[in-house]
Design a protein around this motif. Structure first.
Motif, PDB file in Angstrom:
ATOM      1  N   THR A 278       0.819  -1.314  -0.201  1.00  0.00           N
ATOM      2  CA  THR A 278       0.073  -0.004   0.113  1.00  0.00           C
ATOM      3  C   THR A 278       0.857   1.420  -0.016  1.00  0.00           C
ATOM      4  OG1 THR A 278      -1.854  -1.296   1.177  1.00  0.00           O
ATOM      5  CG2 THR A 278      -1.663   1.163   1.297  1.00  0.00           C
ATOM      6  N   PRO A 279       1.824   1.434   1.072  1.00  0.00           N
ATOM      7  CA  PRO A 279       2.557   2.699   0.779  1.00  0.00           C
ATOM      8  C   PRO A 279       3.724   2.818  -0.326  1.00  0.00           C
ATOM      9  CG  PRO A 279       3.539   1.152   2.629  1.00  0.00           C
ATOM     10  CD  PRO A 279       2.112   0.534   1.969  1.00  0.00           C
ATOM     11  N   TYR A 280       4.094   1.577  -0.869  1.00  0.00           N
ATOM     12  CA  TYR A 280       5.199   1.879  -1.916  1.00  0.00           C
ATOM     13  C   TYR A 280       4.925   1.290  -3.204  1.00  0.00           C
ATOM     14  CZ  TYR A 280       7.747   2.534   2.687  1.00  0.00           C
ATOM     15  OH  TYR A 280       8.199   2.897   3.868  1.00  0.00           O
ATOM     16  N   ILE A 281       3.830   0.438  -3.291  1.00  0.00           N
ATOM     17  CA  ILE A 281       3.815  -0.289  -4.732  1.00  0.00           C
ATOM     18  C   ILE A 281       2.619   0.088  -5.246  1.00  0.00           C
ATOM     19  CG2 ILE A 281       3.650  -2.527  -5.951  1.00  0.00           C
ATOM     20  CD1 ILE A 281       6.282  -2.114  -4.614  1.00  0.00           C
ATOM     21  N   TYR A 282       1.494  -0.280  -4.804  1.00  0.00           N
ATOM     22  CA  TYR A 282       0.131   0.135  -5.461  1.00  0.00           C
ATOM     23  C   TYR A 282      -0.363   1.492  -5.466  1.00  0.00           C
ATOM     24  CZ  TYR A 282       0.039  -4.966  -5.478  1.00  0.00           C
ATOM     25  OH  TYR A 282       0.253  -6.142  -5.756  1.00  0.00           O
ATOM     26  N   PRO A 283      -0.964   2.009  -6.232  1.00  0.00           N
ATOM     27  CA  PRO A 283      -1.586   3.469  -6.355  1.00  0.00           C
ATOM     28  C   PRO A 283      -2.673   3.518  -5.025  1.00  0.00           C
ATOM     29  CG  PRO A 283      -2.372   2.442  -8.241  1.00  0.00           C
ATOM     30  CD  PRO A 283      -1.458   1.472  -7.741  1.00  0.00           C
ATOM     31  N   ALA A 284      -2.764   4.780  -4.448  1.00  0.00           N
ATOM     32  CA  ALA A 284      -3.959   4.794  -3.175  1.00  0.00           C
ATOM     33  C   ALA A 284      -5.289   4.561  -3.626  1.00  0.00           C
ATOM     34  CB  ALA A 284      -3.457   6.001  -2.697  1.00  0.00           C
ATOM     35  N   THR A 285      -5.645   4.635  -4.771  1.00  0.00           N
ATOM     36  CA  THR A 285      -6.675   4.419  -5.246  1.00  0.00           C
ATOM     37  C   THR A 285      -7.258   2.941  -5.543  1.00  0.00           C
ATOM     38  OG1 THR A 285      -6.099   4.799  -7.738  1.00  0.00           O
ATOM     39  CG2 THR A 285      -6.891   6.921  -6.463  1.00  0.00           C
ATOM     40  N   TRP A 286      -6.391   2.153  -5.588  1.00  0.00           N
ATOM     41  CA  TRP A 286      -6.465   0.658  -5.847  1.00  0.00           C
ATOM     42  C   TRP A 286      -6.753   0.001  -4.443  1.00  0.00           C
ATOM     43  CZ3 TRP A 286      -2.889  -3.147  -8.970  1.00  0.00           C
ATOM     44  CH2 TRP A 286      -3.568  -4.160  -9.296  1.00  0.00           C
ATOM     45  N   PRO A 287      -8.147  -0.375  -4.214  1.00  0.00           N
ATOM     46  CA  PRO A 287      -8.543  -0.887  -2.982  1.00  0.00           C
ATOM     47  C   PRO A 287      -7.939  -2.262  -2.826  1.00  0.00           C
ATOM     48  CG  PRO A 287     -10.524  -0.556  -4.349  1.00  0.00           C
ATOM     49  CD  PRO A 287      -9.074  -0.474  -5.188  1.00  0.00           C
ATOM     50  N   GLU A 288      -7.646  -2.357  -1.254  1.00  0.00           N
ATOM     51  CA  GLU A 288      -6.659  -3.472  -0.930  1.00  0.00           C
ATOM     52  C   GLU A 288      -7.579  -4.938  -1.055  1.00  0.00           C
ATOM     53  OE1 GLU A 288      -5.447  -2.990   3.211  1.00  0.00           O
ATOM     54  OE2 GLU A 288      -4.031  -1.578   2.586  1.00  0.00           O
ATOM     55  N   ASP A 289      -8.880  -4.898  -1.363  1.00  0.00           N
ATOM     56  CA  ASP A 289      -9.577  -5.981  -1.514  1.00  0.00           C
ATOM     57  C   ASP A 289      -9.996  -6.366  -2.974  1.00  0.00           C
ATOM     58  OD1 ASP A 289     -11.436  -3.742  -1.796  1.00  0.00           O
ATOM     59  OD2 ASP A 289     -13.168  -4.646  -0.344  1.00  0.00           O
ATOM     60  N   ASP A 290      -9.576  -5.472  -3.612  1.00  0.00           N
ATOM     61  CA  ASP A 290      -9.678  -5.773  -5.132  1.00  0.00           C
ATOM     62  C   ASP A 290      -9.211  -7.043  -5.485  1.00  0.00           C
ATOM     63  OD1 ASP A 290     -10.234  -4.638  -7.892  1.00  0.00           O
ATOM     64  OD2 ASP A 290      -8.301  -5.663  -8.203  1.00  0.00           O
ATOM     65  N   ILE A 291      -9.836  -8.163  -6.154  1.00  0.00           N
ATOM     66  CA  ILE A 291      -9.509  -9.370  -6.417  1.00  0.00           C
ATOM     67  C   ILE A 291      -8.213  -9.579  -7.218  1.00  0.00           C
ATOM     68  CG2 ILE A 291     -10.873  -9.703  -8.380  1.00  0.00           C
ATOM     69  CD1 ILE A 291     -11.388 -12.671  -7.572  1.00  0.00           C
ATOM     70  N   PHE A 292      -7.925  -8.671  -8.375  1.00  0.00           N
ATOM     71  CA  PHE A 292      -6.828  -8.623  -9.101  1.00  0.00           C
ATOM     72  C   PHE A 292      -5.601  -8.160  -8.307  1.00  0.00           C
ATOM     73  CE2 PHE A 292     -10.408  -7.944 -12.217  1.00  0.00           C
ATOM     74  CZ  PHE A 292     -10.252  -9.002 -13.026  1.00  0.00           C
ATOM     75  N   ARG A 293      -5.824  -7.081  -7.468  1.00  0.00           N
ATOM     76  CA  ARG A 293      -4.587  -6.726  -6.561  1.00  0.00           C
ATOM     77  C   ARG A 293      -4.349  -8.004  -5.814  1.00  0.00           C
ATOM     78  NH1 ARG A 293      -3.487  -1.504  -2.663  1.00  0.00           N
ATOM     79  NH2 ARG A 293      -2.637  -2.773  -1.107  1.00  0.00           N
ATOM     80  N   GLN A 294      -5.299  -8.460  -5.141  1.00  0.00           N
ATOM     81  CA  GLN A 294      -4.948  -9.787  -4.343  1.00  0.00           C
ATOM     82  C   GLN A 294      -4.219 -10.730  -4.806  1.00  0.00           C
ATOM     83  OE1 GLN A 294      -8.936 -10.546  -2.692  1.00  0.00           O
ATOM     84  NE2 GLN A 294      -8.583  -9.199  -0.545  1.00  0.00           N
ATOM     85  N   THR A 295      -4.718 -10.944  -6.279  1.00  0.00           N
ATOM     86  CA  THR A 295      -4.072 -12.230  -6.878  1.00  0.00           C
ATOM     87  C   THR A 295      -2.386 -11.818  -7.123  1.00  0.00           C
ATOM     88  OG1 THR A 295      -6.198 -12.733  -7.999  1.00  0.00           O
ATOM     89  CG2 THR A 295      -3.946 -13.708  -8.949  1.00  0.00           C
TER      90      THR A 295
END
Length: 228
Positions: A14-31
């Protein structure tokens, strides 16, 4: 695995890799996150514990055996390194189902009557369930229709070192790990216990490839001649 994912999200993703707008519970992000975590975890466990076992436990006199292959340690490592990402693909699909709440993993010991007793009993149940299924899966992999295609690559190493512990055909490696992932979908299991057992299973897999643990395999395969 959601415990590890939550820590990785909080301190790294969350702080270093993904954009802040990408929810942590998004299935693609989780994958994506689970693929990174699973592969990094697998490589770290493999290299750390296999190296310890190789230098402090393994009997190096076995390397003088005539069936010990040329450049075998390097070949075992390369085979493992190439196989583990492919093994992780179906594994991550099961981790994703766990993270999204489809398993019977739980957080609190007090969620069930006799919580601590149930927790201890689940460890014994897990060991019995997985050992029994792995026996039959392993036996099935020695069937003549499967042995040469899937399981024989692991038996190239007649005198294995700890680095051969993960040197499987990817489908073979996943099938033999499958019981560990099936259990929490069938029986309740504490998340921390599951994570601990998953790590211990990987260490155990390394520990049985000490040059003696695979000798009994000849009862099954006989170089494939006695495979069913």
């Amino acid at each position: 695995m959601d415990l590890v994912l939550n820590i990785a999200d909080y301190y790294f993703f969350t702080p270093y890799i993904y954009p802040a707008t990408w929810p942590e519970d998004d299935i693609f992000r989780q994958t994506i996150s689970l693929l990174i975590i699973t592969n990094l975890g697998a490589y770290n466990l493999y290299f750390f514990f296999a190296t310890l076992s190789y230098y402090f436990v393994y009997d190096h006199s076995l390397m003088k055996h005539p069936q010990f292959l040329k450049n075998q340690v390097y070949r075992e490592i390369m085979h493992s390194v190439k196989s583990m990402p492919w093994i992780s693909l179906p594994t991550v699909s099961l981790f994703l189902l766990e993270v999204r709440g489809y398993s019977r993993l739980y957080d609190g010991v007090g969620e069930f009557p006799f919580g601590w007793f149930r927790l201890l009993a689940s460890v014994l149940s897990f060991l019995f369930f997985t050992d029994m299924l792995i026996y039959w899966i392993h036996r099935g992999l020695h069937h003549r229709l499967l042995y040469k295609r899937l399981h024989k690559p692991h038996h190239i190493w007649k005198i294995p070192t700890p680095f051969a512990s993960h040197a499987f055909h990817p489908l073979d490696g996943f099938l033999q790990s499958l019981p560990y992932h099936i259990y929490p979908f069938v029986f309740p299991l504490h998340k921390v216990v599951y994570l601990g057992l998953y790590i211990l299973v990987n260490i155990w897999t390394i520990s049985i490839h000490d040059g003696n643990g695979c000798k009994n395999e000849k009862l099954f395969n006989g170089e494939g001649k006695k495979a069913e």
